[in-house]
Design an enzyme around this catalytic site. Structure first.
Site, PDB file in Angstrom:
ATOM      1  CD  GLU A  36      44.616  32.092  10.519  1.00  0.00           C
ATOM      2  OE1 GLU A  36      45.315  32.570  11.435  1.00  0.00           O
ATOM      3  OE2 GLU A  36      44.917  32.194   9.322  1.00  0.00           O
TER       4      GLU A  36
ATOM      5  CB  SER B 212      51.963  34.449  14.793  1.00  0.00           C
ATOM      6  OG  SER B 212      50.599  34.505  14.448  1.00  0.00           O
TER       7      SER B 212
ATOM      8  CG  HIS C 135      49.625  30.176   8.285  1.00  0.00           C
ATOM      9  ND1 HIS C 135      48.488  29.405   8.366  1.00  0.00           N
ATOM     10  CD2 HIS C 135      49.238  31.440   8.558  1.00  0.00           C
ATOM     11  CE1 HIS C 135      47.447  30.179   8.653  1.00  0.00           C
ATOM     12  NE2 HIS C 135      47.887  31.423   8.785  1.00  0.00           N
TER      13      HIS C 135
ATOM     14  CG  HIS D 295      49.832  35.389  10.809  1.00  0.00           C
ATOM     15  ND1 HIS D 295      49.393  34.642  11.874  1.00  0.00           N
ATOM     16  CD2 HIS D 295      48.988  35.118   9.772  1.00  0.00           C
ATOM     17  CE1 HIS D 295      48.318  33.949  11.497  1.00  0.00           C
ATOM     18  NE2 HIS D 295      48.069  34.221  10.236  1.00  0.00           N
TER      19      HIS D 295
END
Ligand SMILES: [Fe+2]
Length: 297
Positions: free
Chosen positions: A221, A240, A180, A175
């Protein structure tokens, strides 16, 4: 893939780090930094737990700004990375926004091994100035979000247990990197992350911090936007998780209203039933930037 598969990526740094802090019992085992719940996929794997502790120690001993020591990944763990990338690549082709696809290409991530944070941090820093710093996983939400203001992303370094390549109960390096780090290699995403950090620094009350955390959740997110009439993801939690990308169309889409998003509850343990959708990347960027610049002024 089970129904639970890929929920991993629904889990957000902010929430999970708060949960993790609650479950930490330093007295339980003086050598154990990481305490896994009994239902964690790696709970009965002594080697995995030892590796998790070694990786957590790297973070605890790390001096910010110095090169990040390499994490000791096993062949099985590199295989997890390969499997996840193999699932994500076609999903990105269908559901990722153009800006993300450009970012992921620029980073030239390896397919057959987990990239080390050090190499990735150097690449990202050369593009946007953002750098990655390792954390063991236990960071207060305010610390995590405020660090963004200084161009620092606090990243976990461990990977999920190899028995469940499409599921993890906590944010892991899959993730952090495929969500990110990739987006932080884009200048506009990097700017938004910095602005989140600066807005959090101006935030005094717990209630206001909670609202801003929700804005982060529904944009950075789990944000989506329209591109040539199609819904595309720009949120790192979505990007992700191949599983959640494939069910994007089932979510209720609401217009991007950040005031409303700041008051919208969410459940990090399930696919998101409500998403806020911008009319374009430009609209998303400008709406979020302006909201953050005005916050607590
Ligand atoms: Fe995240």
């Amino acid at each position: 893939m089970t129904g639970q598969a890929e929920q991993s990526l629904l889990l957000d740094h902010v929430d999970m780090r708060m949960v993790a802090a609650d479950t930490l019992d330093p007295a339980a085992d003086r050598n154990a930094i990481v305490q896994l719940d009994p239902d964690h996929p790696g709970f009965r794997d002594a080697e995995y737990r030892a590796r998790r502790n070694r990786i957590a120690r790297i973070a605890l001993e790390h001096q910010p700004g110095t090169p990040i020591p390499h994490a000791p990944y096993t062949d099985e763990e590199h295989e997890v990375w390969r499997l996840v990338r193999e699932a994500l690549e076609p999903a990105h082709g269908r559901h990722a926004c153009a800006e993300y696809l450009e970012c992921v290409e620029k980073l030239e991530l390896p397919r057959d091994r987990i990239p080390q944070l050090r190499e990735l941090s150097e690449k990202v820093q050369s593009i946007s100035g953002f750098r990655l710093e390792p954390v063991a996983g236990l960071v207060e939400p305010r610390v995590f979000l405020e660090s963004l203001a200084g161009g620092v992303f606090l990243s976990t370094q461990y990977i999920r247990h190899h028995s469940t390549p499409f599921y993890t109960p906590e944010p892991d390096v899959v993730h952090e990197i495929l969500g990110h780090a990739v987006t932080l290699g884009g200048e506009r995403f990097a700017e938004l992350n910095r602005l989140v950090g600066e807005a959090v620094k101006r935030t005094k009350s717990a209630e206001a911090l909670e609202r801003l955390s929700r804005v982060y959740w529904f944009t950075i997110e789990f944000g989506v936007l329209r591109e040539r009439g199609e819904i595309k993801a720009y949120g790192t939690g979505l990007l992700s998780s191949a599983g959640e990308l494939e069910v994007l169309g089932q979510a209720e889409l609401r217009p991007l209203d950040l005031e409303a998003a700041s008051r919208q509850e969410y459940d990090p343990t399930n696919y998101q039933p409500v998403l806020y959708c911008a009319d374009s990347f430009k609209a998303m960027f400008e709406t979020l930037r302006d909201f953050l610049l005005r916050w607590e002024r």
